[in-house]
Design a protein around this motif. Sequence first.
Motif, PDB file in Angstrom:
ATOM      1  N   ARG A  52       0.842  -1.196   0.000  1.00  0.00           N
ATOM      2  CA  ARG A  52       0.000   0.000   0.000  1.00  0.00           C
ATOM      3  C   ARG A  52       0.884   1.256   0.000  1.00  0.00           C
ATOM      4  NH1 ARG A  52      -3.695  -1.667   2.855  1.00  0.00           N
ATOM      5  NH2 ARG A  52      -2.706  -1.389   4.893  1.00  0.00           N
ATOM      6  N   VAL A  53       1.969   1.212   0.768  1.00  0.00           N
ATOM      7  CA  VAL A  53       2.930   2.320   0.749  1.00  0.00           C
ATOM      8  C   VAL A  53       3.482   2.502  -0.657  1.00  0.00           C
ATOM      9  CG1 VAL A  53       5.212   3.075   1.534  1.00  0.00           C
ATOM     10  CG2 VAL A  53       3.583   2.126   3.175  1.00  0.00           C
ATOM     11  N   ASN A  54       3.834   1.400  -1.307  1.00  0.00           N
ATOM     12  CA  ASN A  54       4.366   1.473  -2.668  1.00  0.00           C
ATOM     13  C   ASN A  54       3.325   2.016  -3.643  1.00  0.00           C
ATOM     14  OD1 ASN A  54       6.792   0.366  -1.772  1.00  0.00           O
ATOM     15  ND2 ASN A  54       6.151  -1.731  -2.189  1.00  0.00           N
ATOM     16  N   HIS A  55       2.080   1.629  -3.439  1.00  0.00           N
ATOM     17  CA  HIS A  55       1.009   2.121  -4.301  1.00  0.00           C
ATOM     18  C   HIS A  55       0.838   3.624  -4.127  1.00  0.00           C
ATOM     19  CE1 HIS A  55      -3.215   2.945  -5.494  1.00  0.00           C
ATOM     20  NE2 HIS A  55      -2.975   2.032  -6.423  1.00  0.00           N
ATOM     21  N   VAL A  56       0.872   4.102  -2.885  1.00  0.00           N
ATOM     22  CA  VAL A  56       0.770   5.543  -2.630  1.00  0.00           C
ATOM     23  C   VAL A  56       1.927   6.282  -3.292  1.00  0.00           C
ATOM     24  CG1 VAL A  56       0.973   7.321  -0.844  1.00  0.00           C
ATOM     25  CG2 VAL A  56      -0.577   5.412  -0.516  1.00  0.00           C
ATOM     26  N   GLY A  57       3.118   5.680  -3.249  1.00  0.00           N
ATOM     27  CA  GLY A  57       4.259   6.286  -3.916  1.00  0.00           C
ATOM     28  C   GLY A  57       4.008   6.473  -5.395  1.00  0.00           C
ATOM     29  N   GLU A  58       3.306   5.536  -5.993  1.00  0.00           N
ATOM     30  CA  GLU A  58       3.004   5.636  -7.422  1.00  0.00           C
ATOM     31  C   GLU A  58       1.878   6.629  -7.699  1.00  0.00           C
ATOM     32  OE1 GLU A  58       5.003   4.436  -9.528  1.00  0.00           O
ATOM     33  OE2 GLU A  58       6.142   3.413  -7.962  1.00  0.00           O
ATOM     34  N   VAL A  59       0.943   6.763  -6.765  1.00  0.00           N
ATOM     35  CA  VAL A  59      -0.076   7.806  -6.880  1.00  0.00           C
ATOM     36  C   VAL A  59       0.608   9.175  -6.885  1.00  0.00           C
ATOM     37  CG1 VAL A  59      -1.999   8.962  -5.697  1.00  0.00           C
ATOM     38  CG2 VAL A  59      -1.932   6.460  -5.822  1.00  0.00           C
ATOM     39  N   GLN A 142      15.121   8.588  -3.560  1.00  0.00           N
ATOM     40  CA  GLN A 142      14.511   8.256  -2.279  1.00  0.00           C
ATOM     41  C   GLN A 142      13.548   7.075  -2.410  1.00  0.00           C
ATOM     42  OE1 GLN A 142      13.037  11.553   0.036  1.00  0.00           O
ATOM     43  NE2 GLN A 142      14.758  12.883  -0.504  1.00  0.00           N
ATOM     44  N   VAL A 143      12.814   7.023  -3.525  1.00  0.00           N
ATOM     45  CA  VAL A 143      11.921   5.889  -3.767  1.00  0.00           C
ATOM     46  C   VAL A 143      12.730   4.598  -3.904  1.00  0.00           C
ATOM     47  CG1 VAL A 143      10.300   4.857  -5.410  1.00  0.00           C
ATOM     48  CG2 VAL A 143      10.102   7.274  -4.828  1.00  0.00           C
ATOM     49  N   GLU A 144      13.843   4.679  -4.612  1.00  0.00           N
ATOM     50  CA  GLU A 144      14.719   3.515  -4.759  1.00  0.00           C
ATOM     51  C   GLU A 144      15.148   2.994  -3.386  1.00  0.00           C
ATOM     52  OE1 GLU A 144      19.302   2.536  -6.078  1.00  0.00           O
ATOM     53  OE2 GLU A 144      18.386   4.421  -6.723  1.00  0.00           O
ATOM     54  N   MET A 195      12.136  16.698   1.979  1.00  0.00           N
ATOM     55  CA  MET A 195      11.507  15.627   1.202  1.00  0.00           C
ATOM     56  C   MET A 195      11.525  14.314   1.973  1.00  0.00           C
ATOM     57  SD  MET A 195      13.058  16.525  -2.586  1.00  0.00           S
ATOM     58  CE  MET A 195      12.377  15.034  -3.360  1.00  0.00           C
ATOM     59  N   GLN A 196      12.614  14.039   2.687  1.00  0.00           N
ATOM     60  CA  GLN A 196      12.730  12.811   3.470  1.00  0.00           C
ATOM     61  C   GLN A 196      11.722  12.789   4.617  1.00  0.00           C
ATOM     62  OE1 GLN A 196      16.849  12.681   4.622  1.00  0.00           O
ATOM     63  NE2 GLN A 196      17.574  12.344   2.534  1.00  0.00           N
ATOM     64  N   VAL A 197      11.552  13.949   5.272  1.00  0.00           N
ATOM     65  CA  VAL A 197      10.587  14.034   6.370  1.00  0.00           C
ATOM     66  C   VAL A 197       9.167  13.821   5.856  1.00  0.00           C
ATOM     67  CG1 VAL A 197       9.544  15.576   8.064  1.00  0.00           C
ATOM     68  CG2 VAL A 197      12.030  15.522   7.797  1.00  0.00           C
ATOM     69  N   MET A 198       8.833  14.465   4.745  1.00  0.00           N
ATOM     70  CA  MET A 198       7.502  14.312   4.167  1.00  0.00           C
ATOM     71  C   MET A 198       7.254  12.878   3.732  1.00  0.00           C
ATOM     72  SD  MET A 198       7.285  17.851   1.941  1.00  0.00           S
ATOM     73  CE  MET A 198       5.659  17.450   1.296  1.00  0.00           C
ATOM     74  N   SER A 199       8.292  12.249   3.186  1.00  0.00           N
ATOM     75  CA  SER A 199       8.185  10.852   2.761  1.00  0.00           C
ATOM     76  C   SER A 199       7.942   9.943   3.957  1.00  0.00           C
ATOM     77  CB  SER A 199       9.456  10.442   2.023  1.00  0.00           C
ATOM     78  OG  SER A 199       9.410   9.075   1.675  1.00  0.00           O
ATOM     79  N   LYS A 200       8.601  10.226   5.069  1.00  0.00           N
ATOM     80  CA  LYS A 200       8.433   9.423   6.279  1.00  0.00           C
ATOM     81  C   LYS A 200       7.003   9.510   6.789  1.00  0.00           C
ATOM     82  CE  LYS A 200       9.800   6.969   9.809  1.00  0.00           C
ATOM     83  NZ  LYS A 200      10.162   5.515   9.635  1.00  0.00           N
TER      84      LYS A 200
END
Length: 209
Positions: A52-59, A142-144, A195-200
């Motif tokens: 689900r996290v990966n799916h959100v990343g793609e959204v 960061q996605v990688e 960006m890292q904080v927002m990603s977390k």
Amino acid sequence: MSSIDRLILEFDSALRSVVGGANAHRPIPESDAGGNLGLDAAERKHAAGLMRVNHVGEVCAQALYQSQKLVARNPEIREMLDHSAQEEMDHLAWCETRLQELGSHTSYLNPLWYAGSFAIGLAAGLAGDKWSLGFVAETEKQVENHLESHLEKLPKDDQRSRAIVDQMRIDEIIHGQAAKDAGGVNLPEPVQKIMQVMSKIMTTTAYKI
């Protein structure tokens, strides 16, 4: 393709990103193991949270690419962004399919993730192509890193999810390098940290909701 036709296609992509039904142009990566072979209930739940996290990343990726394409100055850069976005749509569809196989759902906050990412991508694009491409490169980096960590965190018997995540990781590396090769600059370190904080925040929330 006319401007109206392109607008319709972009709207369709946005809608599929938020509500589901993404279409993949490439077949889902396969593994020798079955879909949920050997997974107990707790492992399926954990795998679903990660996917689900990966799916959100793609959204978020769809929103970023769509907004940046809107304001890209260079047609070649717009074409490159469009190509990457098409492959990211494959990722979106693969993750959605895997979540269904695991008996789970996509994030209920997808409209929020999409809207926020679209605004960020638009701001990056308006800053100029070199900064826009630098943002793409840093995002993909960061996605990688996230995908590599998920390969370690996924249940060892969940080879189907692993096959999907590994192909996504390979594609993200290519997308990031393409952005660099097209003239992307390194973002200032404070921007990378933000960006890292927002990603977390996103990954922690999407795992559960």
